[in-house]
Design a protein around this motif. Structure first.
Motif, PDB file in Angstrom:
ATOM      1  N   PRO A 105       0.835  -1.201   0.000  1.00 61.50           N
ATOM      2  CA  PRO A 105       0.000   0.000   0.000  1.00 61.50           C
ATOM      3  C   PRO A 105       0.867   1.247   0.000  1.00 61.50           C
ATOM      4  O   PRO A 105       2.085   1.185   0.200  1.00 61.50           O
ATOM      5  N   HIS A 106       0.231   2.396  -0.195  1.00 68.77           N
ATOM      6  CA  HIS A 106       0.986   3.646  -0.179  1.00 68.77           C
ATOM      7  C   HIS A 106       1.625   3.878   1.191  1.00 68.77           C
ATOM      8  O   HIS A 106       2.747   4.372   1.288  1.00 68.77           O
ATOM      9  N   GLN A 107       0.888   3.524   2.231  1.00 71.45           N
ATOM     10  CA  GLN A 107       1.347   3.816   3.590  1.00 71.45           C
ATOM     11  C   GLN A 107       0.938   2.695   4.530  1.00 71.45           C
ATOM     12  O   GLN A 107      -0.136   2.107   4.389  1.00 71.45           O
ATOM     13  N   VAL A 108       1.798   2.405   5.481  1.00 72.59           N
ATOM     14  CA  VAL A 108       1.464   1.489   6.559  1.00 72.59           C
ATOM     15  C   VAL A 108       1.692   2.233   7.872  1.00 72.59           C
ATOM     16  O   VAL A 108       2.690   2.946   8.033  1.00 72.59           O
ATOM     17  N   THR A 109       0.724   2.101   8.772  1.00 69.49           N
ATOM     18  CA  THR A 109       0.828   2.755  10.076  1.00 69.49           C
ATOM     19  C   THR A 109       0.987   1.686  11.138  1.00 69.49           C
ATOM     20  O   THR A 109       0.079   0.868  11.355  1.00 69.49           O
ATOM     21  N   PHE A 110       2.136   1.673  11.786  1.00 69.82           N
ATOM     22  CA  PHE A 110       2.407   0.705  12.845  1.00 69.82           C
ATOM     23  C   PHE A 110       1.759   1.185  14.141  1.00 69.82           C
ATOM     24  O   PHE A 110       2.048   2.290  14.617  1.00 69.82           O
ATOM     25  N   VAL A 111       0.885   0.335  14.708  1.00 68.76           N
ATOM     26  CA  VAL A 111       0.143   0.664  15.926  1.00 68.76           C
ATOM     27  C   VAL A 111       0.421  -0.412  16.963  1.00 68.76           C
ATOM     28  O   VAL A 111       0.310  -1.609  16.656  1.00 68.76           O
ATOM     29  N   PRO A 112       0.747  -0.043  18.215  1.00 68.42           N
ATOM     30  CA  PRO A 112       1.125  -1.049  19.217  1.00 68.42           C
ATOM     31  C   PRO A 112      -0.070  -1.672  19.935  1.00 68.42           C
ATOM     32  O   PRO A 112      -0.155  -1.692  21.165  1.00 68.42           O
ATOM     33  N   ASP A 113      -1.027  -2.220  19.181  1.00 70.80           N
ATOM     34  CA  ASP A 113      -2.205  -2.849  19.780  1.00 70.80           C
ATOM     35  C   ASP A 113      -1.914  -4.291  20.179  1.00 70.80           C
ATOM     36  O   ASP A 113      -1.223  -5.014  19.455  1.00 70.80           O
ATOM     37  N   SER A 114      -2.498  -4.721  21.284  1.00 67.49           N
ATOM     38  CA  SER A 114      -2.516  -6.147  21.597  1.00 67.49           C
ATOM     39  C   SER A 114      -3.657  -6.784  20.812  1.00 67.49           C
ATOM     40  O   SER A 114      -4.549  -6.096  20.307  1.00 67.49           O
ATOM     41  N   GLU A 131      14.158  -1.761  19.165  1.00 67.16           N
ATOM     42  CA  GLU A 131      14.806  -2.884  18.493  1.00 67.16           C
ATOM     43  C   GLU A 131      13.810  -3.802  17.803  1.00 67.16           C
ATOM     44  O   GLU A 131      14.115  -4.367  16.748  1.00 67.16           O
ATOM     45  N   ARG A 132      12.607  -3.971  18.349  1.00 70.98           N
ATOM     46  CA  ARG A 132      11.658  -4.827  17.646  1.00 70.98           C
ATOM     47  C   ARG A 132      11.051  -4.135  16.436  1.00 70.98           C
ATOM     48  O   ARG A 132      10.648  -4.784  15.470  1.00 70.98           O
ATOM     49  N   LEU A 133      11.036  -2.800  16.436  1.00 73.33           N
ATOM     50  CA  LEU A 133      10.497  -2.078  15.295  1.00 73.33           C
ATOM     51  C   LEU A 133      11.508  -1.890  14.169  1.00 73.33           C
ATOM     52  O   LEU A 133      11.128  -1.809  12.994  1.00 73.33           O
ATOM     53  N   ARG A 134      12.772  -1.845  14.510  1.00 78.12           N
ATOM     54  CA  ARG A 134      13.796  -1.484  13.524  1.00 78.12           C
ATOM     55  C   ARG A 134      13.752  -2.372  12.274  1.00 78.12           C
ATOM     56  O   ARG A 134      13.690  -1.856  11.151  1.00 78.12           O
ATOM     57  N   PRO A 135      13.773  -3.707  12.387  1.00 80.84           N
ATOM     58  CA  PRO A 135      13.760  -4.518  11.157  1.00 80.84           C
ATOM     59  C   PRO A 135      12.430  -4.441  10.410  1.00 80.84           C
ATOM     60  O   PRO A 135      12.396  -4.588   9.182  1.00 80.84           O
ATOM     61  N   LEU A 136      11.340  -4.175  11.117  1.00 77.05           N
ATOM     62  CA  LEU A 136      10.037  -4.104  10.476  1.00 77.05           C
ATOM     63  C   LEU A 136       9.884  -2.816   9.679  1.00 77.05           C
ATOM     64  O   LEU A 136       9.332  -2.815   8.566  1.00 77.05           O
ATOM     65  N   VAL A 137      10.377  -1.718  10.238  1.00 78.59           N
ATOM     66  CA  VAL A 137      10.394  -0.458   9.495  1.00 78.59           C
ATOM     67  C   VAL A 137      11.247  -0.613   8.248  1.00 78.59           C
ATOM     68  O   VAL A 137      10.850  -0.202   7.138  1.00 78.59           O
ATOM     69  N   ALA A 162      12.767   9.250  13.988  1.00 75.13           N
ATOM     70  CA  ALA A 162      13.668   9.579  12.884  1.00 75.13           C
ATOM     71  C   ALA A 162      14.820   8.579  12.800  1.00 75.13           C
ATOM     72  O   ALA A 162      15.225   8.161  11.700  1.00 75.13           O
ATOM     73  N   GLU A 163      15.346   8.183  13.941  1.00 76.55           N
ATOM     74  CA  GLU A 163      16.458   7.227  13.950  1.00 76.55           C
ATOM     75  C   GLU A 163      16.044   5.884  13.363  1.00 76.55           C
ATOM     76  O   GLU A 163      16.840   5.212  12.693  1.00 76.55           O
ATOM     77  N   LEU A 164      14.787   5.487  13.593  1.00 75.87           N
ATOM     78  CA  LEU A 164      14.298   4.215  13.070  1.00 75.87           C
ATOM     79  C   LEU A 164      14.133   4.236  11.554  1.00 75.87           C
ATOM     80  O   LEU A 164      14.063   3.183  10.921  1.00 75.87           O
ATOM     81  N   GLY A 165      14.020   5.424  10.985  1.00 71.09           N
ATOM     82  CA  GLY A 165      13.832   5.521   9.549  1.00 71.09           C
ATOM     83  C   GLY A 165      12.388   5.610   9.118  1.00 71.09           C
ATOM     84  O   GLY A 165      12.092   5.560   7.911  1.00 71.09           O
ATOM     85  N   ALA A 166      11.451   5.723  10.065  1.00 65.35           N
ATOM     86  CA  ALA A 166      10.052   5.959   9.696  1.00 65.35           C
ATOM     87  C   ALA A 166       9.931   7.348   9.083  1.00 65.35           C
ATOM     88  O   ALA A 166      10.668   8.266   9.443  1.00 65.35           O
ATOM     89  N   GLU A 167       9.003   7.490   8.154  1.00 68.83           N
ATOM     90  CA  GLU A 167       8.875   8.767   7.442  1.00 68.83           C
ATOM     91  C   GLU A 167       7.844   9.696   8.050  1.00 68.83           C
ATOM     92  O   GLU A 167       7.894  10.907   7.856  1.00 68.83           O
ATOM     93  N   ARG A 168       6.871   9.123   8.765  1.00 70.80           N
ATOM     94  CA  ARG A 168       5.834   9.944   9.380  1.00 70.80           C
ATOM     95  C   ARG A 168       5.492   9.436  10.770  1.00 70.80           C
ATOM     96  O   ARG A 168       5.841   8.318  11.148  1.00 70.80           O
ATOM     97  N   ILE A 169       4.798  10.276  11.497  1.00 69.03           N
ATOM     98  CA  ILE A 169       4.137   9.863  12.725  1.00 69.03           C
ATOM     99  C   ILE A 169       2.638  10.043  12.525  1.00 69.03           C
ATOM    100  O   ILE A 169       2.206  10.845  11.694  1.00 69.03           O
ATOM    101  N   GLU A 170       1.850   9.271  13.249  1.00 69.35           N
ATOM    102  CA  GLU A 170       0.427   9.574  13.383  1.00 69.35           C
ATOM    103  C   GLU A 170       0.183   9.925  14.842  1.00 69.35           C
ATOM    104  O   GLU A 170       0.345   9.082  15.731  1.00 69.35           O
ATOM    105  N   LEU A 171      -0.170  11.170  15.080  1.00 61.56           N
ATOM    106  CA  LEU A 171      -0.431  11.615  16.435  1.00 61.56           C
ATOM    107  C   LEU A 171      -1.729  10.999  16.950  1.00 61.56           C
ATOM    108  O   LEU A 171      -2.782  11.126  16.310  1.00 61.56           O
ATOM    109  N   TYR A 172      -1.650  10.347  18.101  1.00 63.41           N
ATOM    110  CA  TYR A 172      -2.828   9.764  18.748  1.00 63.41           C
ATOM    111  C   TYR A 172      -3.566  10.894  19.463  1.00 63.41           C
ATOM    112  O   TYR A 172      -3.082  11.444  20.453  1.00 63.41           O
ATOM    113  N   THR A 173      -4.733  11.258  18.945  1.00 62.95           N
ATOM    114  CA  THR A 173      -5.381  12.513  19.342  1.00 62.95           C
ATOM    115  C   THR A 173      -6.497  12.364  20.364  1.00 62.95           C
ATOM    116  O   THR A 173      -7.230  13.322  20.629  1.00 62.95           O
ATOM    117  N   GLU A 174      -6.645  11.201  20.979  1.00 61.66           N
ATOM    118  CA  GLU A 174      -7.738  11.023  21.941  1.00 61.66           C
ATOM    119  C   GLU A 174      -7.637  11.988  23.112  1.00 61.66           C
ATOM    120  O   GLU A 174      -8.664  12.484  23.604  1.00 61.66           O
TER     121      GLU A 174
END
Length: 263
Positions: A105-114, A131-137, A162-174
């Motif tokens: 897809p154009h974008q994937v948003t990684f969310v830490p849901d159980s 460290e668990r996100l680094r290879p997935l990013v 930024a260090e992980l190499g992700a290009e964006r954040i999604e701010l959790y706005t609740e």
């Protein structure tokens, strides 16, 4: 560009905030019966026709709303909408990466849901999750997919993103939505502003979502710089039950327009 969409509702990405419609709640209602209605595909197409710039889904492992078939059918639908973006959300340690590898897809948003989590309710925690996100990013980016990380409004955390190499954040706005209209609104909103400024300073793009609605969206966008996309599902689908998809999407676009009217 779809000729059926009025020009005032059509904004190229980057010129102002894009609206991505999360259709999970359409699927949730459909799944209460075995009739295939309401249709997730028809809902997505109606929103795109009305001027939405993207579609978002969050397929969970238990398939309680969006199912694997929906993810694939929406990917096929969006091939006819080259100006629109497809955003797939989820936990990359569960079922998300299979969609990334196959559909790109154009974008994937990684969310830490159980797996049994009721709804998304917090962002990634750094440095604990690094460290668990680094290879997935890295894998998602190697597939040519933009990576966004679901984050709480913590300015100091932006350097880790930024260090992980992700290009964006999604701010959790609740937290903003809960404080909206109360004496805490200005204080809470200031935290989002500082976080966005920190993200922009590091070259990160900014998305936002969770409990944004027609009442609070304009206020949020006026205060938080650089928001490129809002992903809205629950409130938008609830509004569409009363107003219809077309008028609802157009009203959310008017909320976005008002945020930029004085800029």
């Amino acid at each position: 560009m779809n000729p059926l969409v009025a020009p005032e509702y059509s904004h190229p990405h980057g010129s102002r905030c894009a609206l991505s419609v999360n259709v999970n709640k359409v699927a949730l209602l459909r799944n209460t019966r075995h009739l295939g209605i309401p249709s997730v595909l028809r809902a997505a197409e109606a929103c795109l026709l009305a001027g939405a710039q993207g579609i978002t889904v969050h397929p969970r492992p238990d398939a309680r709303h969006i199912r694997t078939q929906d993810v694939h059918e929406l990917a096929a639908l969006l091939k006819a909408w080259p100006q629109a973006e497809y955003n797939i959300e989820g936990n990359p340690t569960q079922n998300l990466m299979d969609f990334v590898r196959e559909l790109r897809p154009h974008q994937v948003t990684f969310v830490p849901d159980s797996e049994d989590q009721f709804t998304s309710d917090h962002g990634w925690q750094f440095p604990a999750d690094m460290e668990r996100l680094r290879p997935l990013v890295a894998e998602a980016r190697a597939c040519g997919v933009r990576v966004s990380l679901f984050m709480d409004p913590i300015p100091e955390a932006m350097a880790y993103v930024a260090e992980l190499g992700a290009e964006r954040i999604e701010l959790y706005t609740e937290t903003f939505a809960s404080a909206f209209g109360t004496e805490r609104q200005a204080e809470v909103l200031a935290g989002f502003t500082r976080t966005a400024e920190a993200a922009l300073a590091l070259g990160l793009g900014i998305n936002a979502g969770h409990d944004l609605n027609r009442d609070n969206l304009t206020t949020f966008l006026r205060a938080v710089p650089g928001v490129q996309e809002v992903s809205i599902g629950h409130a938008l689908v609830a509004d569409a039950l009363e107003l219809g998809y077309t008028e609802t999407v157009r009203d959310y676009q008017r909320c976005i327009q008002r945020a930029y009217a004085s800029l």
